[in-house]
Enzyme design. Structure first.
Site, short mmCIF file in Angstrom:
data_model
loop_
_atom_site.label_atom_id
_atom_site.label_comp_id
_atom_site.label_asym_id
_atom_site.label_seq_id
_atom_site.Cartn_x
_atom_site.Cartn_y
_atom_site.Cartn_z
N SER A 153 38.83 -23.28 -24.61
CA SER A 153 38.35 -24.53 -24.00
C SER A 153 39.10 -25.76 -24.49
CB SER A 153 36.85 -24.71 -24.27
OG SER A 153 36.62 -25.09 -25.60
N LYS A 191 35.28 -29.64 -30.43
CA LYS A 191 35.29 -30.39 -29.18
C LYS A 191 35.63 -31.86 -29.44
CE LYS A 191 33.81 -27.23 -26.20
NZ LYS A 191 34.04 -26.11 -27.12
#
Length: 233
Positions: A153, A191
């Protein structure tokens, strides 16, 4: 036999520990030994550690312990740098008379390796006891640890499955920084951090994934990305 600089450094560390109970910083050691860069301090500490004169206390900044002193070392604090015994004078003279080329700046530090972290859906970050060698040049100030990346991701940020994320420990971060975020005290993910009022958004760097949005009290920052290591097979 220790070099003159190694003698000087271990005496300085012993003096500072005796005076304050805290080992000197790398900047203080660099200045005390009149070195041009901190990489020289790293080399001296690594050499003293390999020879069993000092050891680093794990997971603590500025944590050095003197295990033993050279037989000809002066231990009195006042003599740590200003005075010199005949033996030390001889070592210094020999060192100046026959200078050697400096070692390459390839210092390696051991930092904790705490399992895997998701760059996709959050997974548990495993607290392990292992460590991994990291070039000192990749690490800035502060306490660091490593995590193996799992998932894709964050590929648009250049972070791939199997990479090792080098993380500086901190509990604060600015919007837009890549962080290790602990969700609900049990799942960790890598993230981009964004704040939206009372909410926290954890953004991926892959168009195939949706942002993860949580109430702010459910998310705890455990570190900021400081660097990456990648193995090529």
């Amino acid at each position: 036999m220790l070099t003159a600089k190694q003698h000087e450094l271990i005496r300085f560390i012993q003096q500072r520990l005796g005076e304050t109970g805290i080992s000197p910083s790398f900047e203080e050691m660099k200045e005390a030994l009149d070195l041009k860069s901190k990489s020289g301090v790293h080399r001296l500490i690594s050499a003293l550690e390999e020879r069993g004169f000092i050891r680093r206390l794990p997971n603590r900044a500025r944590a050095l312990e003197v295990i033993k002193l050279p037989e000809d070392a002066v231990t009195a604090p006042a003599a740590a740098k200003a005075s010199a015994t005949a033996a030390n004078d001889a070592v210094v003279s020999a060192h100046k008379a026959a200078p050697v080329a400096p070692d390459p700046a390839n210092d390696v530090l051991q930092i904790p390796l705490h399992g895997r972290i998701a760059a996709g859906a959050p997974i548990e970050a495993i607290e392990g006891q292992s460590s991994m060698p990291v070039p000192a040049a990749l690490l800035g100030p502060g306490d660091h640890y490593a995590l193996e990346v799992s998932g894709d991701s964050m590929i648009e940020a250049g972070i791939f499955d199997g990479d090792f994320a080098l993380v500086r420990r901190t509990e604060t971060a600015r919007d837009g920084e890549i962080v290790v975020a602990l969700v609900d005290n049990e799942e960790a993910t890598l993230k981009y951090l964004r704040r939206e009022g009372a909410m926290v958004r954890l953004d991926p760097a892959n168009g195939a994934y949706e942002p993860q949005v949580y109430e702010a009290n459910r998310v705890q920052v455990q570190g900021k990305l400081a660097g990456l290591l990648r193995r090529y097979h």
